[in-house]
Design a protein around this motif. Structure first.
Motif, mmCIF file in Angstrom:
data_model
loop_
_atom_site.group_PDB
_atom_site.id
_atom_site.type_symbol
_atom_site.label_atom_id
_atom_site.label_comp_id
_atom_site.label_asym_id
_atom_site.label_seq_id
_atom_site.Cartn_x
_atom_site.Cartn_y
_atom_site.Cartn_z
ATOM 1 N N SER A 29 54.276 1.467 67.250
ATOM 2 C CA SER A 29 52.932 2.042 67.245
ATOM 3 C C SER A 29 52.450 2.301 65.822
ATOM 4 C CB SER A 29 52.927 3.348 68.054
ATOM 5 O OG SER A 29 53.330 3.098 69.384
ATOM 6 N N THR A 30 53.358 2.811 65.011
ATOM 7 C CA THR A 30 52.976 3.062 63.615
ATOM 8 C C THR A 30 52.615 1.776 62.903
ATOM 9 O OG1 THR A 30 54.439 4.985 63.593
ATOM 10 C CG2 THR A 30 53.740 4.115 61.470
ATOM 11 N N GLY A 31 53.396 0.735 63.171
ATOM 12 C CA GLY A 31 53.111 -0.543 62.523
ATOM 13 C C GLY A 31 51.803 -1.157 62.983
ATOM 14 N N LEU A 32 51.535 -1.026 64.280
ATOM 15 C CA LEU A 32 50.264 -1.569 64.788
ATOM 16 C C LEU A 32 49.078 -0.751 64.295
ATOM 17 C CD1 LEU A 32 51.230 -2.404 68.490
ATOM 18 C CD2 LEU A 32 50.892 -3.999 66.603
ATOM 19 N N ARG A 33 49.303 0.525 64.142
ATOM 20 C CA ARG A 33 48.207 1.395 63.703
ATOM 21 C C ARG A 33 47.868 1.161 62.240
ATOM 22 N NH1 ARG A 33 50.645 6.117 64.148
ATOM 23 N NH2 ARG A 33 50.572 6.022 66.411
ATOM 24 N N ARG A 34 48.910 0.859 61.471
ATOM 25 C CA ARG A 34 48.680 0.657 60.048
ATOM 26 C C ARG A 34 47.873 -0.624 59.832
ATOM 27 N NH1 ARG A 34 53.672 0.677 58.397
ATOM 28 N NH2 ARG A 34 53.725 2.890 57.899
ATOM 29 N N GLY A 35 46.844 -0.533 59.151
ATOM 30 C CA GLY A 35 46.009 -1.694 58.860
ATOM 31 C C GLY A 35 44.810 -1.827 59.766
ATOM 32 N N THR A 36 44.826 -1.151 60.901
ATOM 33 C CA THR A 36 43.679 -1.222 61.810
ATOM 34 C C THR A 36 42.931 0.102 61.926
ATOM 35 O OG1 THR A 36 45.108 -0.683 63.674
ATOM 36 C CG2 THR A 36 44.781 -3.013 63.184
ATOM 37 N N LEU A 37 43.639 1.186 61.664
ATOM 38 C CA LEU A 37 43.008 2.491 61.840
ATOM 39 C C LEU A 37 41.859 2.697 60.865
ATOM 40 C CD1 LEU A 37 43.181 5.137 63.402
ATOM 41 C CD2 LEU A 37 44.737 5.995 61.650
ATOM 42 N N GLU A 38 42.013 2.192 59.672
ATOM 43 C CA GLU A 38 40.969 2.418 58.678
ATOM 44 C C GLU A 38 39.673 1.705 59.062
ATOM 45 O OE1 GLU A 38 43.792 0.754 55.870
ATOM 46 O OE2 GLU A 38 42.184 -0.565 55.184
ATOM 47 N N PHE A 39 39.798 0.547 59.713
ATOM 48 C CA PHE A 39 38.582 -0.145 60.118
ATOM 49 C C PHE A 39 37.962 0.514 61.353
ATOM 50 C CE2 PHE A 39 41.035 -3.218 57.724
ATOM 51 C CZ PHE A 39 40.097 -3.622 56.803
ATOM 52 N N SER A 48 48.386 12.524 64.591
ATOM 53 C CA SER A 48 47.876 13.896 64.564
ATOM 54 C C SER A 48 46.568 13.886 63.793
ATOM 55 C CB SER A 48 48.889 14.849 63.921
ATOM 56 O OG SER A 48 49.128 14.468 62.583
ATOM 57 N N GLU A 49 45.820 14.923 64.035
ATOM 58 C CA GLU A 49 44.493 14.967 63.413
ATOM 59 C C GLU A 49 44.574 15.088 61.894
ATOM 60 O OE1 GLU A 49 42.331 17.209 67.216
ATOM 61 O OE2 GLU A 49 42.551 18.214 65.295
ATOM 62 N N GLY A 50 45.596 15.743 61.432
ATOM 63 C CA GLY A 50 45.704 15.948 59.987
ATOM 64 C C GLY A 50 45.941 14.682 59.199
ATOM 65 N N THR A 51 46.414 13.625 59.851
ATOM 66 C CA THR A 51 46.664 12.382 59.128
ATOM 67 C C THR A 51 45.383 11.592 58.878
ATOM 68 O OG1 THR A 51 47.082 11.231 61.202
ATOM 69 C CG2 THR A 51 48.971 12.219 60.080
ATOM 70 N N ILE A 52 44.287 11.991 59.512
ATOM 71 C CA ILE A 52 43.023 11.278 59.312
ATOM 72 C C ILE A 52 42.423 11.629 57.949
ATOM 73 C CG2 ILE A 52 40.713 10.870 60.258
ATOM 74 C CD1 ILE A 52 42.942 9.763 61.943
ATOM 75 N N TYR A 53 42.623 12.850 57.526
ATOM 76 C CA TYR A 53 41.990 13.274 56.271
ATOM 77 C C TYR A 53 42.529 12.526 55.049
ATOM 78 C CZ TYR A 53 39.556 16.900 58.835
ATOM 79 O OH TYR A 53 38.730 17.560 59.714
ATOM 80 N N PRO A 54 43.823 12.290 54.937
ATOM 81 C CA PRO A 54 44.265 11.442 53.820
ATOM 82 C C PRO A 54 43.689 10.035 53.885
ATOM 83 C CG PRO A 54 46.105 12.702 54.688
ATOM 84 C CD PRO A 54 44.972 12.916 55.624
ATOM 85 N N LEU A 55 43.507 9.530 55.099
ATOM 86 C CA LEU A 55 42.899 8.201 55.231
ATOM 87 C C LEU A 55 41.443 8.222 54.783
ATOM 88 C CD1 LEU A 55 42.904 5.293 56.229
ATOM 89 C CD2 LEU A 55 42.447 6.135 58.531
ATOM 90 N N LEU A 56 40.726 9.246 55.180
ATOM 91 C CA LEU A 56 39.336 9.368 54.731
ATOM 92 C C LEU A 56 39.262 9.485 53.211
ATOM 93 C CD1 LEU A 56 37.960 11.833 57.444
ATOM 94 C CD2 LEU A 56 37.436 9.407 57.210
ATOM 95 N N SER A 57 40.193 10.192 52.645
ATOM 96 C CA SER A 57 40.218 10.339 51.187
ATOM 97 C C SER A 57 40.454 8.991 50.504
ATOM 98 C CB SER A 57 41.305 11.340 50.792
ATOM 99 O OG SER A 57 41.409 11.433 49.398
ATOM 100 N N ARG A 58 41.359 8.212 51.057
ATOM 101 C CA ARG A 58 41.631 6.895 50.443
ATOM 102 C C ARG A 58 40.428 5.961 50.594
ATOM 103 N NH1 ARG A 58 43.640 1.982 52.186
ATOM 104 N NH2 ARG A 58 44.069 2.763 54.285
ATOM 105 N N LEU A 94 34.294 -4.286 56.775
ATOM 106 C CA LEU A 94 34.335 -4.172 58.229
ATOM 107 C C LEU A 94 33.961 -5.498 58.902
ATOM 108 C CD1 LEU A 94 34.672 -2.408 60.731
ATOM 109 C CD2 LEU A 94 32.285 -1.703 60.487
ATOM 110 N N GLU A 95 32.973 -6.176 58.363
ATOM 111 C CA GLU A 95 32.595 -7.471 58.927
ATOM 112 C C GLU A 95 33.713 -8.492 58.753
ATOM 113 O OE1 GLU A 95 30.066 -8.128 60.764
ATOM 114 O OE2 GLU A 95 29.310 -6.075 60.576
ATOM 115 N N HIS A 96 34.343 -8.461 57.604
ATOM 116 C CA HIS A 96 35.462 -9.380 57.369
ATOM 117 C C HIS A 96 36.607 -9.093 58.330
ATOM 118 C CE1 HIS A 96 38.139 -12.040 55.198
ATOM 119 N NE2 HIS A 96 39.037 -11.059 55.118
ATOM 120 N N PHE A 97 36.871 -7.831 58.573
ATOM 121 C CA PHE A 97 37.948 -7.483 59.507
ATOM 122 C C PHE A 97 37.616 -7.960 60.917
ATOM 123 C CE2 PHE A 97 39.636 -4.542 62.679
ATOM 124 C CZ PHE A 97 40.997 -4.674 62.445
ATOM 125 N N ARG A 98 36.386 -7.828 61.312
ATOM 126 C CA ARG A 98 36.026 -8.256 62.658
ATOM 127 C C ARG A 98 36.258 -9.755 62.833
ATOM 128 N NH1 ARG A 98 30.646 -4.452 62.883
ATOM 129 N NH2 ARG A 98 31.566 -2.752 64.090
#
Lengths: 358, 113
Positions: free
Chosen positions: B8-18, B47-57, B90-94
């Motif tokens: 799950s972590t591997g699948l989430r990595r790279g897609t969550l940001e888009f 967890s919800e707290g992991t979204i904020y570092p992603l938003l920061s990046r 985002l368009e490129h990812f789609r």
């Protein structure tokens, strides 16, 4: 529950997160903490958190501090620093006397709380059932000075913590006894010894012999020269801490000699040296000659007459004074000075007259 | 079980940001709002707290822009908006995601045929 209590819980959570974010740049750390604080405040304002349970649920959804910190390090592309292993302290909950009497102390179950882990980390409190009689026996075995474990339900309080298999055990409770308070060890009185002044610390031998400067500390010859008396280690490079005492600074290292500009001026230096030597020799000869003349070891030179040439025929026929003085007397014979003859008045030839020529 | 979590972590990595970029594509959202949306999707964020570092990046790389705004109830909110470079990403990812998903479905056998 008051709002102050909520603030304390939130501040504790944020402090634990901040402690785990010490490896992040300060701006990223402050930004994340600000986002988390704003998130909690929004949740409290919008969800109407009225109890600590609801607040803890908010924090639980937010995530454990180590999870949030791990995500922050991953997003920042930085390695997560290893946190120091917390010291596990074991508390105890007194057991009712009735239960203790029923169990007889053989299978007494105490509650062990691992307070080292965070209360927000999901490992807040863990309970385990241990046989206190077995624990007390092991503690007593590791510390002979400790009292022996009671055979029955007698209280085993006072068993001190000791190194060994239970080095992290702070106290072991016994049925019917209150948790023993930690008593700090009594300090042993010692005479005050002022720290040694750098002025009275003798400098190492190698620094005295090898000026200038103590650096580099691991230079050649340090291994044997820096030996400390009474130590099995020979020197700095063999394990002796180099800064166990104030270093002796012998002064700044001497400046290296200036680089030679080249050999193009060698001939000029040789010429100057030659002139100086020649001048010295001339001066020495002058001084020596003056000394000899003053001492009288050098005779005066005989007077030399100056021949007078005359244009008369008679004067040319007569012997001159130079002819008479050609015979130089032998050395040591003084001769009276001869008066040179007064030359006769030269005869001038008659001037031709114009009439004669005519 | 650990392998499942790692998957799950591997699948989430790279897609969550888009997914975050798509969430603020049409309207600006503040952090708590984004986090709540992800909290409803149990497969995305741990967890919800992991979204904020992603938003920061995402903000540091220039795909998101943020601004503080007063809240009618509660403390000020940081609103996130999609930038032009974020929209292009985002368009490129789609485009890439469609072909990637089709390939994976064909190889793994999840295409439904």
């Amino acid at each position: 529950m008051s709002s102050d209590r909520f603030d304390v819980v939130v501040a504790e959570y944020l402090r634990e997160v901040e402690q785990r974010l010490s490896g992040l740049p300060v701006l990223q750390r402050r930004e994340l903490l600000g986002d988390l604080e704003a998130h909690i405040a929004n949740e409290r304002a919008e969800s109407g958190v009225s109890s600590e349970t609801e607040l803890l649920q908010v924090l639980e959804r937010l995530g454990a501090p180590e999870v949030v910190a791990s995500a922050a390090y991953e997003e920042a592309g930085l390695p997560e620093p290893t946190m120091p292993v917390p010291v596990v302290s074991v508390g105890a909950v007194p057991m009712p006397d009735a239960v203790a009497a029923a169990s007889g102390g053989q299978v007494f179950a105490g509650t062990v709380t691992f307070a080292a882990s965070s209360r927000f980390s999901g490992r807040a409190e863990r309970t385990a059932f241990v046989d206190t009689s077995e624990v007390a026996a092991m503690v007593a075995a590791s510390d002979p000075a400790a009292p022996a474990a009671p055979a029955s339900g007698a209280p085993a309080s006072g068993a001190p913590a000791s190194p060994g298999p239970f080095s992290s055990v702070a106290a072991v409770a016994a049925p019917g006894s209150a948790p023993p308070a930690w008593v700090p060890p009594a300090p042993t009185p010692q005479a005050y010894q002022p720290p040694p002044s750098p002025a009275v610390i003798p400098p190492p031998d190698d620094l005295l012999r090898k000026r200038p400067g103590p650096y580099p500390p691991s230079g050649p010859g340090r291994a044997s020269a820096g030996a400390i008396p009474g130590s099995s280690q020979p020197g700095y490079s063999s394990g002796v801490p180099p800064f166990g005492q104030p270093p002796y600074v012998g002064g700044p290292p001497l400046a290296p000699p200036p680089a030679r500009s080249g050999s193009s001026l060698g001939w000029l230096r040789a010429a100057i040296a030659g002139v100086a030597v020649l001048f010295f020799l001339v001066a020495l000869s002058c001084v020596g000659g003056a000394f000899l003349m003053r001492s009288g070891s050098v005779e005066e030179a005989p007077a030399v007459g100056v021949p007078v040439q005359t244009f008369s025929q008679e004067a040319t026929d007569e012997p001159t004074v130079a002819d008479t003085t050609d015979a130089v007397p032998p050395p040591g014979v003084t001769t009276p000075p001869t008066q040179p003859p007064t030359p006769e008045a030269p005869t001038t030839p008659p001037l031709p007259t114009a009439t004669a020529t005519e | 079980m650990a392998e499942v979590a790692q998957l799950s972590t591997g699948l989430r990595r790279g897609t969550l940001e888009f997914c975050v970029l798509a969430m603020v594509e049409h309207e600006d959202r503040y952090g708590t709002e984004i986090v709540r949306c992800f909290g409803a999707e149990t497969n995305l964020a741990a967890s919800e707290g992991t979204i904020y570092p992603l938003l920061s990046r995402l903000r540091r790389v220039g795909w998101l822009d943020s601004k503080w705004s007063e809240s009618p109830s509660g403390p000020p909110r940081r609103y996130y908006a999609l930038t032009d470079s974020g929209r292009s990403a985002l368009e490129h990812f789609r485009t890439e995601w469609v072909s990637f998903r089709q390939t994976v479905d064909r190889l793994v056998g999840t295409g439904g045929e």
